[in-house]
Design an enzyme around this catalytic site. Structure first.
Site, PDB file in Angstrom:
ATOM      1  N   ARG A   1       0.893  -1.222   0.052  1.00 55.23           N
ATOM      2  CA  ARG A   1      -0.085   0.086  -0.046  1.00 55.23           C
ATOM      3  C   ARG A   1       0.811   1.335  -0.022  1.00 55.23           C
ATOM      4  NH1 ARG A   1      -3.623  -0.203   4.978  1.00 55.23           N
ATOM      5  NH2 ARG A   1      -1.816  -1.121   5.655  1.00 55.23           N
TER       6      ARG A   1
ATOM      7  N   ASN B   1      -6.205  -2.501   2.103  1.00 54.87           N
ATOM      8  CA  ASN B   1      -6.215  -4.371   2.173  1.00 54.87           C
ATOM      9  C   ASN B   1      -7.558  -4.700   2.272  1.00 54.87           C
ATOM     10  OD1 ASN B   1      -3.484  -4.261   2.400  1.00 54.87           O
ATOM     11  ND2 ASN B   1      -3.291  -4.323   4.386  1.00 54.87           N
TER      12      ASN B   1
END
Length: 94
Positions: A22, A40
């Protein structure tokens, strides 16, 4: 390069959690001048919502296929989205 605006949602599968995916994706998206978010998912995948110039989106999708060191992307599912909503930045959603 095309300046046409485009928005896509990318669902990235494989070893993409626990490897800094990320934060890496946020840096890459910012480098390409894209707006949106990354998060996520409970199933171990990562979802990214990207909006920006068509050429930048295409380049980012290729980067998402590679991922950061330690990642192993097995597949990416793409969905074209409406471009009417434009976020102000690119952020990580918890």
């Amino acid at each position: 390069m095309s300046d046409r605006k485009r928005a896509v949602q990318a669902r990235i599968y494989g070893k993409v959690q626990g490897v800094g995916y990320r934060i890496w994706a946020q840096g890459e998206a910012t480098r390409f001048g894209l707006l949106g978010w990354v998060r996520n998912e409970r199933d171990g995948s990562v979802t990214a919502w990207l909006t920006g110039a068509d050429a930048a989106i295409a380049a980012m999708i290729e980067r998402l296929r590679q991922g950061p060191p330690g990642a192993a992307v097995s597949r990416i599912d793409l969905e074209e989205l409406e471009t009417s909503i434009t976020p102000e930045d690119f952020r990580i959603i918890a």
